[in-house]
Enzyme design. Structure first.
Site, mmCIF file in Angstrom:
data_model
loop_
_atom_site.group_PDB
_atom_site.id
_atom_site.type_symbol
_atom_site.label_atom_id
_atom_site.label_comp_id
_atom_site.label_asym_id
_atom_site.label_seq_id
_atom_site.Cartn_x
_atom_site.Cartn_y
_atom_site.Cartn_z
ATOM 1 N N HIS A 1 37.578 42.520 45.333
ATOM 2 C CA HIS A 1 38.130 41.988 44.080
ATOM 3 C C HIS A 1 37.090 41.899 42.969
ATOM 4 O O HIS A 1 37.433 41.632 41.810
ATOM 5 C CB HIS A 1 38.738 40.597 44.320
ATOM 6 N N ASP B 1 41.248 45.368 40.967
ATOM 7 C CA ASP B 1 42.250 44.316 40.814
ATOM 8 C C ASP B 1 43.591 44.819 41.347
ATOM 9 O O ASP B 1 43.706 45.965 41.787
ATOM 10 C CB ASP B 1 42.369 43.856 39.354
#
Length: 500
Positions: A470, A474
Protein backbone atom coordinates in the site's frame (compact mmCIF):
# COMPACT_ATOMS: atom_id res chain seq x y z
CA UNK A 1 63.06 7.36 15.83
CA UNK A 2 59.53 6.75 17.17
CA UNK A 3 58.09 9.39 14.83
CA UNK A 4 59.83 7.88 11.80
CA UNK A 5 58.42 4.45 12.65
CA UNK A 6 54.92 5.86 12.78
CA UNK A 7 55.43 7.57 9.42
CA UNK A 8 56.69 4.38 7.82
CA UNK A 9 53.83 2.40 9.32
CA UNK A 10 51.28 4.90 7.96
CA UNK A 11 52.88 4.82 4.52
CA UNK A 12 52.65 1.03 4.39
CA UNK A 13 49.04 1.14 5.55
CA UNK A 14 47.99 3.66 2.92
CA UNK A 15 49.83 1.77 0.23
CA UNK A 16 47.95 -1.41 0.97
CA UNK A 17 44.71 0.50 1.30
CA UNK A 18 45.04 2.09 -2.11
CA UNK A 19 45.54 -1.32 -3.68
CA UNK A 20 42.50 -2.76 -1.95
CA UNK A 21 40.29 0.15 -2.99
CA UNK A 22 40.45 -1.41 -6.46
CA UNK A 23 38.64 -4.44 -5.09
CA UNK A 24 36.28 -2.57 -2.79
CA UNK A 25 35.26 0.12 -5.27
CA UNK A 26 32.25 -1.77 -6.58
CA UNK A 27 31.19 -4.65 -4.36
CA UNK A 28 28.17 -5.46 -6.54
CA UNK A 29 30.35 -6.28 -9.55
CA UNK A 30 32.27 -9.45 -10.22
CA UNK A 31 36.03 -9.14 -9.97
CA UNK A 32 37.70 -10.99 -12.84
CA UNK A 33 40.96 -12.69 -12.03
CA UNK A 34 42.51 -11.67 -15.32
CA UNK A 35 41.95 -8.01 -14.41
CA UNK A 36 44.31 -8.26 -11.43
CA UNK A 37 47.77 -7.16 -12.47
CA UNK A 38 50.77 -9.30 -11.48
CA UNK A 39 52.17 -6.35 -9.55
CA UNK A 40 48.98 -6.26 -7.46
CA UNK A 41 49.20 -9.94 -6.58
CA UNK A 42 52.88 -9.54 -5.80
CA UNK A 43 52.12 -6.64 -3.50
CA UNK A 44 49.47 -8.70 -1.68
CA UNK A 45 51.96 -11.51 -1.13
CA UNK A 46 54.87 -9.29 -0.17
CA UNK A 47 56.96 -9.81 2.90
CA UNK A 48 55.15 -7.05 4.82
CA UNK A 49 53.89 -9.20 7.66
CA UNK A 50 52.33 -6.18 9.40
CA UNK A 51 49.70 -5.81 6.69
CA UNK A 52 46.33 -7.00 8.05
CA UNK A 53 44.86 -9.01 5.18
CA UNK A 54 42.04 -10.42 7.30
CA UNK A 55 40.84 -6.91 8.10
CA UNK A 56 40.94 -5.66 4.54
CA UNK A 57 39.67 -8.79 2.80
CA UNK A 58 36.75 -9.30 5.15
CA UNK A 59 34.43 -10.23 2.31
CA UNK A 60 34.62 -12.95 -0.32
CA UNK A 61 35.04 -11.56 -3.80
CA UNK A 62 33.39 -13.51 -6.58
CA UNK A 63 35.73 -14.31 -9.46
CA UNK A 64 34.37 -15.45 -12.80
CA UNK A 65 34.00 -19.21 -12.71
CA UNK A 66 35.34 -19.53 -9.13
CA UNK A 67 34.76 -18.70 -5.51
CA UNK A 68 37.52 -16.56 -3.97
CA UNK A 69 38.11 -17.20 -0.28
CA UNK A 70 39.06 -14.56 2.27
CA UNK A 71 42.21 -16.46 3.17
CA UNK A 72 42.97 -17.43 -0.41
CA UNK A 73 46.16 -15.41 -0.51
CA UNK A 74 47.46 -16.98 2.67
CA UNK A 75 46.28 -20.59 2.27
CA UNK A 76 49.71 -21.84 1.32
CA UNK A 77 50.91 -25.24 2.43
CA UNK A 78 51.91 -25.27 6.09
CA UNK A 79 53.88 -28.45 6.79
CA UNK A 80 52.13 -29.97 3.82
CA UNK A 81 48.62 -29.14 5.17
CA UNK A 82 46.17 -26.95 3.22
CA UNK A 83 42.85 -25.79 4.70
CA UNK A 84 39.85 -25.75 2.34
CA UNK A 85 37.40 -23.03 3.40
CA UNK A 86 33.73 -22.55 2.51
CA UNK A 87 33.90 -19.92 -0.22
CA UNK A 88 31.29 -17.30 -1.00
CA UNK A 89 28.52 -19.09 -2.91
CA UNK A 90 26.45 -16.05 -3.82
CA UNK A 91 25.77 -12.41 -3.05
CA UNK A 92 24.57 -11.90 0.50
CA UNK A 93 25.20 -15.52 1.54
CA UNK A 94 26.76 -15.68 5.02
CA UNK A 95 26.32 -19.36 5.82
CA UNK A 96 25.44 -22.71 4.26
CA UNK A 97 24.17 -26.06 5.45
CA UNK A 98 26.43 -29.04 4.78
CA UNK A 99 24.30 -31.65 3.02
CA UNK A 100 26.78 -34.46 2.40
CA UNK A 101 30.42 -35.38 1.95
CA UNK A 102 31.78 -37.05 -1.17
CA UNK A 103 35.07 -37.85 0.61
CA UNK A 104 36.15 -39.04 4.03
CA UNK A 105 39.31 -38.94 6.10
CA UNK A 106 42.12 -40.92 4.48
CA UNK A 107 40.78 -40.59 0.92
CA UNK A 108 43.05 -39.49 -1.91
CA UNK A 109 41.66 -36.38 -3.62
CA UNK A 110 42.35 -35.21 -7.16
CA UNK A 111 42.11 -31.72 -8.59
CA UNK A 112 38.52 -30.65 -9.28
CA UNK A 113 37.13 -33.70 -7.52
CA UNK A 114 33.90 -33.11 -5.60
CA UNK A 115 34.46 -32.64 -1.88
CA UNK A 116 31.02 -31.88 -0.49
CA UNK A 117 27.59 -30.47 -1.26
CA UNK A 118 26.27 -27.41 0.57
CA UNK A 119 22.99 -25.55 0.47
CA UNK A 120 22.40 -21.87 1.08
CA UNK A 121 18.99 -20.23 1.30
CA UNK A 122 19.24 -19.71 -2.46
CA UNK A 123 20.73 -22.79 -4.07
CA UNK A 124 22.54 -26.13 -3.73
CA UNK A 125 26.22 -26.05 -4.71
CA UNK A 126 29.04 -28.59 -4.93
CA UNK A 127 32.46 -27.57 -3.56
CA UNK A 128 35.44 -28.97 -5.46
CA UNK A 129 39.14 -29.37 -4.66
CA UNK A 130 41.95 -27.40 -6.21
CA UNK A 131 44.68 -29.79 -5.13
CA UNK A 132 45.89 -33.35 -5.38
CA UNK A 133 46.23 -34.66 -1.86
CA UNK A 134 44.90 -36.74 0.99
CA UNK A 135 42.05 -35.81 3.32
CA UNK A 136 43.61 -35.34 6.74
CA UNK A 137 40.74 -33.94 8.76
CA UNK A 138 37.00 -33.45 8.13
CA UNK A 139 35.81 -30.68 10.43
CA UNK A 140 32.04 -30.81 9.98
CA UNK A 141 29.23 -33.35 9.70
CA UNK A 142 26.13 -33.26 7.42
CA UNK A 143 23.52 -30.97 8.88
CA UNK A 144 26.02 -28.46 10.30
CA UNK A 145 25.53 -24.77 9.52
CA UNK A 146 28.89 -23.41 8.34
CA UNK A 147 29.83 -19.75 8.12
CA UNK A 148 31.47 -18.47 4.95
CA UNK A 149 35.24 -18.59 5.39
CA UNK A 150 35.20 -21.44 7.91
CA UNK A 151 37.46 -24.40 7.15
CA UNK A 152 35.62 -27.40 5.71
CA UNK A 153 38.48 -29.90 5.75
CA UNK A 154 42.26 -30.18 5.67
CA UNK A 155 44.34 -31.79 2.93
CA UNK A 156 47.86 -33.13 3.00
CA UNK A 157 49.53 -32.04 -0.24
CA UNK A 158 52.97 -31.72 -1.77
CA UNK A 159 54.38 -28.20 -1.63
CA UNK A 160 54.92 -28.37 -5.38
CA UNK A 161 51.19 -28.84 -5.98
CA UNK A 162 50.26 -25.64 -4.14
CA UNK A 163 50.61 -22.59 -6.42
CA UNK A 164 51.93 -19.44 -4.84
CA UNK A 165 49.54 -17.03 -6.51
CA UNK A 166 45.92 -16.36 -5.60
CA UNK A 167 44.59 -18.64 -8.29
CA UNK A 168 45.88 -21.65 -6.42
CA UNK A 169 43.22 -21.50 -3.72
CA UNK A 170 40.12 -20.83 -5.72
CA UNK A 171 37.11 -23.02 -5.16
CA UNK A 172 34.31 -23.54 -7.65
CA UNK A 173 33.76 -24.62 -11.20
CA UNK A 174 36.01 -24.80 -14.25
CA UNK A 175 38.66 -22.16 -14.99
CA UNK A 176 38.35 -19.57 -17.74
CA UNK A 177 40.84 -17.55 -19.73
CA UNK A 178 40.72 -13.79 -20.29
CA UNK A 179 38.20 -14.20 -23.11
CA UNK A 180 35.84 -16.25 -21.00
CA UNK A 181 36.63 -19.58 -22.69
CA UNK A 182 37.01 -22.74 -20.60
CA UNK A 183 40.56 -23.95 -20.32
CA UNK A 184 41.81 -27.48 -19.84
CA UNK A 185 43.43 -28.28 -16.51
CA UNK A 186 45.59 -31.38 -16.08
CA UNK A 187 44.01 -33.39 -13.28
CA UNK A 188 46.66 -36.00 -12.50
CA UNK A 189 50.39 -36.17 -12.28
CA UNK A 190 52.37 -38.11 -14.79
CA UNK A 191 52.33 -41.83 -14.07
CA UNK A 192 49.29 -41.67 -11.74
CA UNK A 193 46.21 -43.77 -12.44
CA UNK A 194 43.00 -41.84 -13.07
CA UNK A 195 40.38 -43.14 -10.62
CA UNK A 196 38.33 -42.18 -7.60
CA UNK A 197 39.39 -42.74 -3.97
CA UNK A 198 36.75 -45.47 -3.66
CA UNK A 199 38.36 -47.38 -6.54
CA UNK A 200 41.82 -47.00 -4.97
CA UNK A 201 40.40 -48.30 -1.69
CA UNK A 202 38.92 -51.33 -3.45
CA UNK A 203 42.24 -52.09 -5.15
CA UNK A 204 44.10 -51.73 -1.86
CA UNK A 205 41.61 -54.09 -0.20
CA UNK A 206 42.59 -56.84 -2.66
CA UNK A 207 46.32 -55.90 -2.66
CA UNK A 208 46.18 -54.80 -6.30
CA UNK A 209 48.58 -52.25 -7.77
CA UNK A 210 46.17 -49.77 -9.34
CA UNK A 211 48.69 -48.91 -12.07
CA UNK A 212 48.43 -52.52 -13.36
CA UNK A 213 44.70 -52.17 -14.03
CA UNK A 214 43.57 -51.07 -17.48
CA UNK A 215 40.87 -48.41 -17.32
CA UNK A 216 37.92 -48.58 -19.71
CA UNK A 217 36.41 -45.20 -18.84
CA UNK A 218 36.93 -41.80 -20.40
CA UNK A 219 40.62 -40.85 -20.72
CA UNK A 220 41.53 -44.27 -19.28
CA UNK A 221 39.65 -43.74 -16.01
CA UNK A 222 39.59 -46.89 -13.87
CA UNK A 223 36.23 -47.97 -12.45
CA UNK A 224 35.31 -50.52 -9.77
CA UNK A 225 34.27 -52.89 -12.56
CA UNK A 226 37.79 -52.68 -14.03
CA UNK A 227 39.36 -53.56 -10.66
CA UNK A 228 36.98 -56.49 -10.10
CA UNK A 229 37.56 -57.78 -13.63
CA UNK A 230 41.33 -57.64 -13.07
CA UNK A 231 40.95 -59.45 -9.76
CA UNK A 232 38.90 -62.21 -11.42
CA UNK A 233 41.42 -62.64 -14.23
CA UNK A 234 44.32 -62.92 -11.79
CA UNK A 235 42.43 -65.33 -9.53
CA UNK A 236 42.51 -62.93 -6.59
CA UNK A 237 38.78 -63.40 -6.10
CA UNK A 238 36.63 -66.35 -7.14
CA UNK A 239 33.45 -64.54 -8.02
CA UNK A 240 32.38 -60.96 -8.58
CA UNK A 241 31.17 -59.74 -5.20
CA UNK A 242 28.07 -57.65 -4.80
CA UNK A 243 28.85 -54.05 -3.95
CA UNK A 244 26.82 -52.91 -0.99
CA UNK A 245 27.09 -50.83 2.12
CA UNK A 246 26.77 -53.00 5.26
CA UNK A 247 25.92 -49.91 7.26
CA UNK A 248 22.72 -49.48 5.28
CA UNK A 249 21.28 -52.81 6.57
CA UNK A 250 18.96 -52.25 9.50
CA UNK A 251 19.01 -54.57 12.46
CA UNK A 252 16.00 -56.86 12.36
CA UNK A 253 13.78 -56.72 15.40
CA UNK A 254 10.53 -58.35 16.38
CA UNK A 255 7.11 -56.69 15.98
CA UNK A 256 6.75 -56.11 19.72
CA UNK A 257 10.04 -54.19 19.86
CA UNK A 258 9.02 -52.08 16.85
CA UNK A 259 5.68 -51.17 18.40
CA UNK A 260 7.37 -50.31 21.69
CA UNK A 261 9.88 -48.02 19.95
CA UNK A 262 7.10 -46.29 17.99
CA UNK A 263 5.02 -45.78 21.12
CA UNK A 264 7.97 -44.23 22.96
CA UNK A 265 8.87 -41.81 20.18
CA UNK A 266 5.34 -40.88 19.08
CA UNK A 267 4.51 -38.51 21.93
CA UNK A 268 7.95 -37.13 22.67
CA UNK A 269 8.91 -33.52 21.92
CA UNK A 270 11.06 -33.05 18.87
CA UNK A 271 13.18 -30.04 17.90
CA UNK A 272 13.35 -29.19 14.21
CA UNK A 273 16.06 -26.81 12.99
CA UNK A 274 15.01 -24.63 10.06
CA UNK A 275 17.47 -24.88 7.19
CA UNK A 276 18.11 -23.64 3.66
CA UNK A 277 14.85 -22.61 1.93
CA UNK A 278 13.00 -22.59 5.25
CA UNK A 279 15.44 -20.04 6.64
CA UNK A 280 15.01 -17.96 3.49
CA UNK A 281 11.24 -17.98 4.03
CA UNK A 282 11.70 -16.81 7.63
CA UNK A 283 13.78 -13.85 6.44
CA UNK A 284 11.37 -13.04 3.61
CA UNK A 285 8.26 -13.20 5.80
CA UNK A 286 9.95 -11.15 8.53
CA UNK A 287 10.65 -8.45 5.94
CA UNK A 288 7.07 -8.73 4.63
CA UNK A 289 5.73 -8.03 8.13
CA UNK A 290 7.04 -4.46 7.85
CA UNK A 291 5.08 -3.84 4.64
CA UNK A 292 1.52 -2.42 4.88
CA UNK A 293 -0.58 -4.89 2.87
CA UNK A 294 -4.02 -4.61 1.38
CA UNK A 295 -5.90 -7.35 -0.47
CA UNK A 296 -8.06 -7.24 -3.58
CA UNK A 297 -10.19 -10.33 -4.32
CA UNK A 298 -11.82 -11.12 -7.67
CA UNK A 299 -13.69 -14.10 -9.15
CA UNK A 300 -12.73 -15.10 -12.69
CA UNK A 301 -14.74 -17.19 -15.14
CA UNK A 302 -12.40 -19.91 -16.43
CA UNK A 303 -14.74 -21.71 -18.89
CA UNK A 304 -12.67 -20.61 -21.90
CA UNK A 305 -9.44 -21.45 -20.07
CA UNK A 306 -10.67 -25.00 -19.43
CA UNK A 307 -11.51 -25.46 -23.14
CA UNK A 308 -8.11 -24.06 -24.17
CA UNK A 309 -6.27 -26.45 -21.87
CA UNK A 310 -8.22 -29.39 -23.30
CA UNK A 311 -7.32 -28.31 -26.85
CA UNK A 312 -3.62 -28.02 -25.94
CA UNK A 313 -3.62 -31.51 -24.46
CA UNK A 314 -5.20 -33.04 -27.56
CA UNK A 315 -2.59 -31.46 -29.84
CA UNK A 316 0.36 -32.28 -27.58
CA UNK A 317 2.86 -34.74 -29.11
CA UNK A 318 5.61 -34.33 -26.50
CA UNK A 319 5.22 -36.84 -23.65
CA UNK A 320 7.54 -34.79 -21.43
CA UNK A 321 5.27 -31.74 -21.59
CA UNK A 322 2.14 -31.55 -19.46
CA UNK A 323 -0.25 -28.69 -20.18
CA UNK A 324 -1.92 -27.06 -17.18
CA UNK A 325 -3.83 -23.83 -16.56
CA UNK A 326 -0.76 -22.10 -15.11
CA UNK A 327 1.20 -21.24 -18.32
CA UNK A 328 -1.82 -19.41 -19.78
CA UNK A 329 -2.36 -17.58 -16.48
CA UNK A 330 1.33 -16.58 -16.46
CA UNK A 331 1.22 -15.27 -20.04
CA UNK A 332 -2.04 -13.39 -19.47
CA UNK A 333 -0.55 -11.86 -16.33
CA UNK A 334 2.39 -10.61 -18.38
CA UNK A 335 0.01 -9.06 -20.92
CA UNK A 336 -1.75 -7.14 -18.14
CA UNK A 337 1.56 -6.00 -16.63
CA UNK A 338 2.48 -4.40 -19.98
CA UNK A 339 -0.20 -1.74 -19.46
CA UNK A 340 0.19 -1.58 -15.67
CA UNK A 341 3.99 -1.41 -15.09
CA UNK A 342 3.63 -0.14 -11.51
CA UNK A 343 2.42 -3.59 -10.44
CA UNK A 344 5.65 -5.05 -11.89
CA UNK A 345 8.01 -2.93 -9.80
CA UNK A 346 10.27 -3.04 -6.76
CA UNK A 347 10.57 -0.52 -3.93
CA UNK A 348 13.68 0.68 -2.10
CA UNK A 349 12.71 2.20 1.25
CA UNK A 350 16.18 3.66 1.91
CA UNK A 351 16.15 5.82 -1.24
CA UNK A 352 12.36 6.09 -1.68
CA UNK A 353 12.73 4.88 -5.24
CA UNK A 354 10.35 2.70 -7.23
CA UNK A 355 11.96 0.74 -10.08
CA UNK A 356 9.60 -0.15 -12.91
CA UNK A 357 10.97 -3.46 -14.15
CA UNK A 358 11.27 -3.84 -17.90
CA UNK A 359 11.31 -7.64 -17.76
CA UNK A 360 8.42 -9.71 -16.46
CA UNK A 361 10.22 -12.24 -14.27
CA UNK A 362 7.22 -14.02 -12.79
CA UNK A 363 7.95 -16.12 -9.70
CA UNK A 364 6.05 -19.33 -9.01
CA UNK A 365 5.78 -20.45 -5.37
CA UNK A 366 6.58 -24.17 -5.14
CA UNK A 367 6.27 -26.49 -2.16
CA UNK A 368 9.25 -28.87 -2.05
CA UNK A 369 10.54 -31.42 0.49
CA UNK A 370 13.13 -28.80 1.51
CA UNK A 371 10.55 -26.04 2.02
CA UNK A 372 8.89 -23.26 0.06
CA UNK A 373 10.94 -21.87 -2.84
CA UNK A 374 10.05 -19.25 -5.46
CA UNK A 375 11.96 -19.66 -8.75
CA UNK A 376 10.98 -17.27 -11.52
CA UNK A 377 10.48 -17.52 -15.25
CA UNK A 378 12.58 -14.82 -16.89
CA UNK A 379 11.29 -12.46 -19.63
CA UNK A 380 7.77 -13.88 -19.85
CA UNK A 381 6.83 -10.95 -22.11
CA UNK A 382 9.02 -12.48 -24.83
CA UNK A 383 7.98 -16.14 -24.40
CA UNK A 384 5.20 -18.15 -26.01
CA UNK A 385 2.81 -20.21 -23.91
CA UNK A 386 4.59 -23.37 -25.07
CA UNK A 387 7.98 -21.94 -24.03
CA UNK A 388 6.54 -20.98 -20.64
CA UNK A 389 5.22 -24.53 -20.23
CA UNK A 390 8.67 -26.03 -20.86
CA UNK A 391 10.41 -23.54 -18.57
CA UNK A 392 7.89 -24.19 -15.79
CA UNK A 393 8.49 -27.93 -16.12
CA UNK A 394 12.27 -27.42 -15.90
CA UNK A 395 11.98 -25.31 -12.75
CA UNK A 396 9.63 -27.79 -11.08
CA UNK A 397 12.03 -30.69 -11.70
CA UNK A 398 15.00 -28.74 -10.31
CA UNK A 399 13.01 -27.58 -7.28
CA UNK A 400 11.89 -31.10 -6.37
CA UNK A 401 15.48 -32.34 -6.75
CA UNK A 402 16.76 -29.46 -4.59
CA UNK A 403 19.05 -28.36 -7.44
CA UNK A 404 17.84 -24.84 -8.26
CA UNK A 405 20.77 -22.52 -9.13
CA UNK A 406 20.84 -18.95 -7.78
CA UNK A 407 20.01 -17.48 -11.21
CA UNK A 408 16.60 -19.18 -11.21
CA UNK A 409 15.69 -17.87 -7.76
CA UNK A 410 16.90 -14.27 -7.91
CA UNK A 411 15.54 -11.37 -9.92
CA UNK A 412 11.78 -11.93 -9.59
CA UNK A 413 9.41 -9.01 -10.19
CA UNK A 414 6.00 -10.44 -9.16
CA UNK A 415 4.88 -13.76 -7.67
CA UNK A 416 2.06 -16.23 -8.33
CA UNK A 417 1.05 -18.70 -5.60
CA UNK A 418 -1.12 -21.45 -7.07
CA UNK A 419 -2.62 -22.85 -3.86
CA UNK A 420 -5.58 -24.13 -5.89
CA UNK A 421 -3.44 -27.02 -7.15
CA UNK A 422 -3.45 -28.31 -3.55
CA UNK A 423 -6.90 -27.13 -2.46
CA UNK A 424 -8.75 -24.15 -1.03
CA UNK A 425 -10.88 -21.40 -2.55
CA UNK A 426 -8.48 -18.55 -1.82
CA UNK A 427 -5.58 -17.49 0.38
CA UNK A 428 -4.13 -14.26 1.76
CA UNK A 429 -0.48 -14.19 0.61
CA UNK A 430 2.33 -11.99 1.91
CA UNK A 431 4.49 -9.97 -0.46
CA UNK A 432 7.88 -11.32 -1.50
CA UNK A 433 9.96 -8.20 -0.68
CA UNK A 434 11.15 -6.08 -2.57
CA UNK A 435 8.31 -6.91 -5.01
CA UNK A 436 5.11 -4.90 -4.56
CA UNK A 437 2.49 -7.54 -5.42
CA UNK A 438 1.76 -11.25 -5.09
CA UNK A 439 -1.26 -13.21 -6.32
CA UNK A 440 -2.79 -16.33 -4.74
CA UNK A 441 -4.91 -18.44 -7.10
CA UNK A 442 -7.68 -20.62 -5.70
CA UNK A 443 -9.11 -23.86 -7.01
CA UNK A 444 -11.15 -23.79 -10.23
CA UNK A 445 -14.53 -25.25 -9.36
CA UNK A 446 -18.00 -25.56 -10.90
CA UNK A 447 -20.58 -23.29 -9.24
CA UNK A 448 -24.12 -22.21 -10.05
CA UNK A 449 -24.27 -18.79 -11.66
CA UNK A 450 -27.26 -16.53 -12.29
CA UNK A 451 -27.59 -14.85 -15.66
CA UNK A 452 -29.07 -11.40 -16.23
CA UNK A 453 -32.36 -13.00 -17.24
CA UNK A 454 -32.53 -15.08 -14.05
CA UNK A 455 -31.47 -18.38 -15.58
CA UNK A 456 -29.03 -20.60 -13.66
CA UNK A 457 -26.07 -22.25 -15.39
CA UNK A 458 -22.74 -23.81 -14.29
CA UNK A 459 -19.53 -21.76 -14.39
CA UNK A 460 -15.89 -22.75 -13.80
CA UNK A 461 -14.94 -20.12 -11.25
CA UNK A 462 -11.53 -19.25 -9.79
CA UNK A 463 -10.79 -16.80 -6.99
CA UNK A 464 -7.71 -14.57 -7.27
CA UNK A 465 -6.46 -12.72 -4.18
CA UNK A 466 -3.97 -9.95 -4.95
CA UNK A 467 -1.85 -8.70 -2.03
CA UNK A 468 -0.30 -5.30 -2.72
CA UNK A 469 2.18 -2.95 -1.06
CA UNK A 470 0.00 0.00 0.00
CA UNK A 471 3.03 2.32 0.05
CA UNK A 472 3.23 2.04 -3.74
CA UNK A 473 -0.13 0.75 -4.96
CA UNK A 474 -3.66 1.76 -4.07
CA UNK A 475 -7.02 0.07 -4.62
CA UNK A 476 -7.60 1.73 -7.99
CA UNK A 477 -4.21 0.61 -9.37
CA UNK A 478 -4.87 -3.00 -8.47
CA UNK A 479 -8.53 -2.93 -9.57
CA UNK A 480 -7.70 -1.62 -13.07
CA UNK A 481 -4.85 -4.13 -13.38
CA UNK A 482 -7.04 -7.05 -12.29
CA UNK A 483 -9.79 -5.96 -14.69
CA UNK A 484 -7.43 -6.29 -17.67
CA UNK A 485 -5.94 -9.56 -16.42
CA UNK A 486 -9.41 -11.00 -15.93
CA UNK A 487 -10.32 -10.04 -19.49
CA UNK A 488 -7.33 -11.94 -20.90
CA UNK A 489 -8.22 -15.06 -18.87
CA UNK A 490 -11.92 -15.03 -19.70
CA UNK A 491 -11.23 -14.28 -23.38
CA UNK A 492 -7.90 -15.97 -24.26
CA UNK A 493 -8.25 -14.91 -27.88
CA UNK A 494 -7.49 -11.36 -26.70
CA UNK A 495 -3.97 -12.55 -25.86
CA UNK A 496 -3.42 -13.25 -29.58
CA UNK A 497 -4.92 -9.89 -30.51
CA UNK A 498 -2.58 -7.87 -28.28
CA UNK A 499 0.54 -10.05 -28.39
CA UNK A 500 3.52 -8.44 -30.12
Amino acid sequence: MLLSRRILHRRSWNSGRSCLSYLNSSPSKTVVLTDLKPQLVAQFSSSNSNFDFSYKLNNLYSIKGHYFSTNALESQSVNGIVEIPLAQTGEGIAECELLKWFVQEGDQVEEYQRLCEVQSDKATIEITSRYNGKVTKVLHTPGDIIKVGETLLKLTVDDSSVPYDAAGSLLGSDTFDSDGHKTEVKKIRKGEALCTPAVRSLAKEHSIDISDVTGTGKDGRISKEDVLKYALEKGIIEDKPALFNPGSIERMTGPEEKLHEMAESLYQDKILTLRAYQRAMVKSMTAAASVPHFHFVEEINCDSLVKLKSAFQKENTDPDIKFTFLPVLIKSLSMALTTHPLVNSTFNLETYEVTLKGSHNIGIAMATPSGLVVPNIKNVQSLSIFEITKELSRLQKLAMANKLPPADISGGTITLSNIGSIGGKFGSPLINVPEVAIIALGKIQKVAHFGDDGTVYPVSLMTANIAADHRILDGANVAFFCKDWKMYIEKPEMILLHMR
